[in-house]
Design a protein around this motif. Structure first.
Motif, PDB file in Angstrom:
ATOM      1  N   GLY A 123     -23.279  14.762  61.603  1.00 45.27           N
ATOM      2  CA  GLY A 123     -22.406  15.920  61.474  1.00 45.27           C
ATOM      3  C   GLY A 123     -23.136  17.238  61.571  1.00 45.27           C
ATOM      4  N   LYS A 124     -24.426  17.186  61.881  1.00 45.04           N
ATOM      5  CA  LYS A 124     -25.220  18.395  62.058  1.00 45.04           C
ATOM      6  C   LYS A 124     -26.552  18.012  62.696  1.00 45.04           C
ATOM      7  CE  LYS A 124     -27.531  18.225  57.537  1.00 45.04           C
ATOM      8  NZ  LYS A 124     -27.824  18.944  56.273  1.00 45.04           N
ATOM      9  N   TYR A 132     -30.109   8.490  72.219  1.00 44.09           N
ATOM     10  CA  TYR A 132     -29.338   8.264  70.992  1.00 44.09           C
ATOM     11  C   TYR A 132     -28.993   9.554  70.254  1.00 44.09           C
ATOM     12  CZ  TYR A 132     -31.483   3.720  71.872  1.00 44.09           C
ATOM     13  OH  TYR A 132     -31.908   2.562  72.466  1.00 44.09           O
ATOM     14  N   ARG A 133     -29.627  10.657  70.645  1.00 44.78           N
ATOM     15  CA  ARG A 133     -29.531  11.894  69.870  1.00 44.78           C
ATOM     16  C   ARG A 133     -28.092  12.349  69.664  1.00 44.78           C
ATOM     17  NH1 ARG A 133     -32.957  15.925  68.472  1.00 44.78           N
ATOM     18  NH2 ARG A 133     -34.626  15.183  69.845  1.00 44.78           N
ATOM     19  N   ALA A 134     -27.304  12.410  70.749  1.00 47.34           N
ATOM     20  CA  ALA A 134     -25.946  12.952  70.647  1.00 47.34           C
ATOM     21  C   ALA A 134     -25.109  12.146  69.665  1.00 47.34           C
ATOM     22  CB  ALA A 134     -25.282  12.976  72.023  1.00 47.34           C
ATOM     23  N   LYS A 135     -25.172  10.822  69.772  1.00 43.53           N
ATOM     24  CA  LYS A 135     -24.346  10.001  68.881  1.00 43.53           C
ATOM     25  C   LYS A 135     -24.838  10.063  67.440  1.00 43.53           C
ATOM     26  CE  LYS A 135     -22.107   5.574  68.267  1.00 43.53           C
ATOM     27  NZ  LYS A 135     -22.043   4.135  68.589  1.00 43.53           N
ATOM     28  N   ILE A 136     -26.145  10.031  67.248  1.00 40.30           N
ATOM     29  CA  ILE A 136     -26.681  10.086  65.888  1.00 40.30           C
ATOM     30  C   ILE A 136     -26.343  11.424  65.233  1.00 40.30           C
ATOM     31  CG2 ILE A 136     -28.867  10.325  64.612  1.00 40.30           C
ATOM     32  CD1 ILE A 136     -29.895   7.889  66.060  1.00 40.30           C
ATOM     33  N   PHE A 187     -25.770   4.000  59.988  1.00 33.70           N
ATOM     34  CA  PHE A 187     -24.848   5.137  59.857  1.00 33.70           C
ATOM     35  C   PHE A 187     -23.401   4.699  60.057  1.00 33.70           C
ATOM     36  CE2 PHE A 187     -28.106   8.662  61.118  1.00 33.70           C
ATOM     37  CZ  PHE A 187     -28.696   8.540  59.875  1.00 33.70           C
ATOM     38  N   ASP A 188     -23.155   3.848  61.060  1.00 35.72           N
ATOM     39  CA  ASP A 188     -21.785   3.395  61.326  1.00 35.72           C
ATOM     40  C   ASP A 188     -21.213   2.652  60.117  1.00 35.72           C
ATOM     41  OD1 ASP A 188     -21.907   4.471  63.858  1.00 35.72           O
ATOM     42  OD2 ASP A 188     -22.319   2.564  64.868  1.00 35.72           O
ATOM     43  N   LYS A 189     -22.046   1.815  59.508  1.00 34.18           N
ATOM     44  CA  LYS A 189     -21.571   1.055  58.355  1.00 34.18           C
ATOM     45  C   LYS A 189     -21.373   1.949  57.128  1.00 34.18           C
ATOM     46  CE  LYS A 189     -23.336  -3.487  59.739  1.00 34.18           C
ATOM     47  NZ  LYS A 189     -22.083  -4.270  59.580  1.00 34.18           N
ATOM     48  N   LEU A 190     -22.217   2.980  56.975  1.00 33.76           N
ATOM     49  CA  LEU A 190     -22.029   3.943  55.893  1.00 33.76           C
ATOM     50  C   LEU A 190     -20.703   4.687  56.055  1.00 33.76           C
ATOM     51  CD1 LEU A 190     -25.588   5.522  55.613  1.00 33.76           C
ATOM     52  CD2 LEU A 190     -24.363   4.461  53.709  1.00 33.76           C
ATOM     53  N   THR A 191     -20.429   5.113  57.287  1.00 37.59           N
ATOM     54  CA  THR A 191     -19.182   5.840  57.558  1.00 37.59           C
ATOM     55  C   THR A 191     -17.968   4.962  57.290  1.00 37.59           C
ATOM     56  OG1 THR A 191     -20.239   7.275  59.187  1.00 37.59           O
ATOM     57  CG2 THR A 191     -17.866   7.002  59.380  1.00 37.59           C
ATOM     58  N   SER A 198     -17.532   4.447  53.506  1.00 38.80           N
ATOM     59  CA  SER A 198     -17.137   5.658  52.780  1.00 38.80           C
ATOM     60  C   SER A 198     -15.747   6.154  53.161  1.00 38.80           C
ATOM     61  CB  SER A 198     -18.155   6.770  53.037  1.00 38.80           C
ATOM     62  OG  SER A 198     -18.106   7.171  54.406  1.00 38.80           O
ATOM     63  N   GLY A 199     -15.075   5.424  54.049  1.00 39.27           N
ATOM     64  CA  GLY A 199     -13.737   5.843  54.447  1.00 39.27           C
ATOM     65  C   GLY A 199     -13.731   6.919  55.516  1.00 39.27           C
ATOM     66  N   GLY A 200     -14.799   6.942  56.346  1.00 37.37           N
ATOM     67  CA  GLY A 200     -14.813   7.862  57.471  1.00 37.37           C
ATOM     68  C   GLY A 200     -15.651   9.113  57.286  1.00 37.37           C
ATOM     69  N   LYS A 201     -16.402   9.201  56.210  1.00 38.63           N
ATOM     70  CA  LYS A 201     -17.223  10.396  55.980  1.00 38.63           C
ATOM     71  C   LYS A 201     -18.398  10.445  56.960  1.00 38.63           C
ATOM     72  CE  LYS A 201     -16.476  11.094  51.003  1.00 38.63           C
ATOM     73  NZ  LYS A 201     -17.163  11.136  49.687  1.00 38.63           N
ATOM     74  N   GLN A 202     -18.818  11.668  57.310  1.00 40.17           N
ATOM     75  CA  GLN A 202     -20.047  11.840  58.063  1.00 40.17           C
ATOM     76  C   GLN A 202     -21.243  11.712  57.128  1.00 40.17           C
ATOM     77  OE1 GLN A 202     -18.937  15.706  59.945  1.00 40.17           O
ATOM     78  NE2 GLN A 202     -19.337  14.652  61.891  1.00 40.17           N
ATOM     79  N   ILE A 203     -22.408  11.462  57.707  1.00 41.63           N
ATOM     80  CA  ILE A 203     -23.602  11.214  56.896  1.00 41.63           C
ATOM     81  C   ILE A 203     -23.967  12.437  56.050  1.00 41.63           C
ATOM     82  CG2 ILE A 203     -26.028  10.507  56.968  1.00 41.63           C
ATOM     83  CD1 ILE A 203     -23.930   8.365  57.846  1.00 41.63           C
ATOM     84  N   LYS A 204     -23.760  13.635  56.571  1.00 42.84           N
ATOM     85  CA  LYS A 204     -24.080  14.858  55.809  1.00 42.84           C
ATOM     86  C   LYS A 204     -23.238  14.980  54.551  1.00 42.84           C
ATOM     87  CE  LYS A 204     -20.973  18.027  58.333  1.00 42.84           C
ATOM     88  NZ  LYS A 204     -20.045  18.279  57.217  1.00 42.84           N
ATOM     89  N   ASP A 205     -22.077  14.340  54.544  1.00 42.42           N
ATOM     90  CA  ASP A 205     -21.213  14.381  53.366  1.00 42.42           C
ATOM     91  C   ASP A 205     -21.487  13.225  52.409  1.00 42.42           C
ATOM     92  OD1 ASP A 205     -19.813  16.692  54.269  1.00 42.42           O
ATOM     93  OD2 ASP A 205     -18.698  15.419  55.662  1.00 42.42           O
TER      94      ASP A 205
END
Length: 500
Positions: A263-264, A254-258, A222-226, A229-236
């Motif tokens: 983003g939801k 890990y729940r809170a950070k994931i 997820f961190d590498k995807l964000t 993508s220039g800072g997008k959340q995974i839901k976007d």
């Protein structure tokens, strides 16, 4: 609704009816499993050595088969690896799952023609029970990703050898293969960081709907995807992402950070797979616990955790367990593991049906002063306070400090990597310490009696645990950091990552 999702709902209904036939009669299912295992293995070397031909019931079995760990069973396993047939189970195993043991070095866990289908069936049924309960099957019409080890297999004396997740990659049902990512070539990349980078490039524009993996490595993805993508959340990035399947570690740290990365909130299914067998999975989004798979070719035994190191510990069948007690889990499998201590501790949260939560590792505890603090307790203490204060924990581990500075009492040292840190670390540590005292009366007595001082928190740099695992050669795959150690080995390795 696509044709796959429509058919999945019909198939899910059929499968759940079959599960219900043993789910509420699990004790009978277990009794039948034990007798079948004994019958099929009575002519093996192990069966002959342990009088399987004379075993008629569980009492006979306990009298003839001791509890063993991998080292104890190793003389038999070495004969299996050497290619001898009919040693632990009839014939030769189909595969050897290669794992990294903390005390045994590389371990080879046999997987038979009878046991391998149970791994696949359990993973499938975890998804089908979710579909049946929620009515949501649309994820099967999009892409799914399994973050796993390399599928490359080697051979030892005619037996295929690989990591469990890599073996399973070859056996994913055909109806999921077209939807499945990443590509075989990408999955074969051995270096974990290079592999995740390649997965990001391959998947960032895909219609990803289901993501499966061990939480810390999914977080890296997820961190590498964000970042990519220039800072997008995974839901976007993945607008139809709706289901997270995980196992191997407790998700709560890990729940809170994931969820912040996504983003939801998102639906999740917890699973309990191991090289030794697929033991349980979450079969309900509304009920606590994982359904113990009582009809999957394994006979389970349970030892009260406080008795595990006794010379003659109490061994219980499923019919004898109680709610809310910690048990060491013992397996007897249709791949030839007998009286095998898998190393995990579990607790029953329901007896009708039988549902468990994994509470820790039997060897992962702190009892340097007689406190016997376990994983479930430290996770509760840290997360209950962090959640109250809106903090995010990336990862943590705890070790005893038995040689403090002159004039100081010993203490538990908590190494914590925060995604969102407390404004007042000292006050946060006091609250965590009080929460741990509430969970563990022995720890409370030691602090109250001035044998221990309250815990101390050492804050680590960003990516400290990733860098530590990389330095240890254990980055990615099924590897994870122990929550607790009774020595300072991990603590010493983390010293270089302290945030000063």
């Amino acid at each position: 609704m696509g044709i796959k999702s429509a058919l999945s709902k019909v198939f899910a209904s059929f499968v759940v009816k079959g599960i219900d036939q043993w789910k509420y009669d699990a004790v009978s299912a277990q009794q039948g499993t034990l007798l079948q295992l004994i019958s099929e293995a009575k002519n093996t070397a192990f069966g002959k050595d342990h009088q399987f031909a004379n075993i008629k019931n569980y009492a006979d079995f306990k009298a003839n088969v001791p509890v063993r760990d991998y080292e104890d069973l190793k003389p038999y396993i070495e004969r299996v690896v050497a290619g001898e047939p009919d040693i632990l189970w009839k014939g030769k195993p189909e595969y050897l799952a290669k794992t990294s043991g903390t005390t045994s070095g590389v371990k080879y866990i046999p997987i038979s023609k009878q046991s391998m289908p149970e791994h696949i069936k359990a993973a499938r049924n975890a998804l089908l029970t979710y579909i049946h309960e929620t009515g949501n099957a649309s994820f099967v019409d999009g892409k799914v990703i399994f973050l796993q080890g390399s599928p490359l297999l080697t051979q030892k004396n005619g037996i295929k050898v690989g990591r469990l997740s890599g073996i399973v990659a070859h056996l994913v049902p055909a109806y999921l293969q077209k939807n499945r990512m990443p590509s075989y070539e990408t999955n074969c990349i051995e270096d974990w960081e290079q592999k995740v980078d390649a997965i990001v490039d391959e998947t960032i524009n895909a219609d990803m709907r289901l993501i499966s993996g061990i939480p810390p490595w999914v977080q890296m993805y997820f961190d590498k995807l964000t970042e990519k993508s220039g800072g997008k959340q995974i839901k976007d990035i993945f607008k139809n992402f709706q289901l997270f399947v995980y196992g191997g570690v407790n998700f709560e740290p890990y729940r809170a950070k994931i969820e912040a990365s996504i983003g939801k909130k998102i639906a999740a299914i917890e699973t309990y797979p191991a090289s030794e067998g697929f033991i349980a999975y979450q079969d309900s989004q509304t009920e606590k616990g994982l359904l113990l798979l009582a009809n999957a070719g394994m006979f389970y035994e349970f030892i009260p955790s406080e008795e595990f190191y006794n010379e003659k510990p109490t061994r219980l069948s499923l019919a004898e367990v109680e709610l809310d007690k910690n048990y060491a889990l013992i397996l007897n499998t249709n791949a030839g593991l007998w009286g095998y201590s898998i190393g995990d501790t579990v607790k029953f949260v329901s007896l009708n049906p039988y549902k468990i939560v994994v509470t820790g590792r039997i060897k992962h505890f702190i009892s340097a002063f007689g406190e016997h603090v376990i994983g479930e307790e430290v996770e509760y203490a840290l997360l209950s306070v962090a959640n109250q204060e809106g903090l995010e924990i990336t990862e943590f581990t705890v070790a005893p400090q038995v040689n403090p500075r002159v004039g100081e009492l010993p203490y538990h040292e908590w190494f914590v990597e925060f995604a969102k840190a407390p404004a007042d670390l000292a006050e946060f540590a006091i609250k965590v310490d009080k929460a741990l005292q509430q969970k563990n009366i022995y720890y409370f007595d030691l602090v109250e009696g001035n044998i221990l001082q309250p815990l101390k928190i050492t804050v680590l740099q960003k990516d400290a645990f990733v860098n530590y695992m990389k330095a240890e050669g254990k980055l990615g795959g099924q590897n994870k950091v122990p929550r607790l150690s009774n020595d300072r080995k991990i603590a010493d390795g983390l010293e270089r990552y302290i945030d000063n």
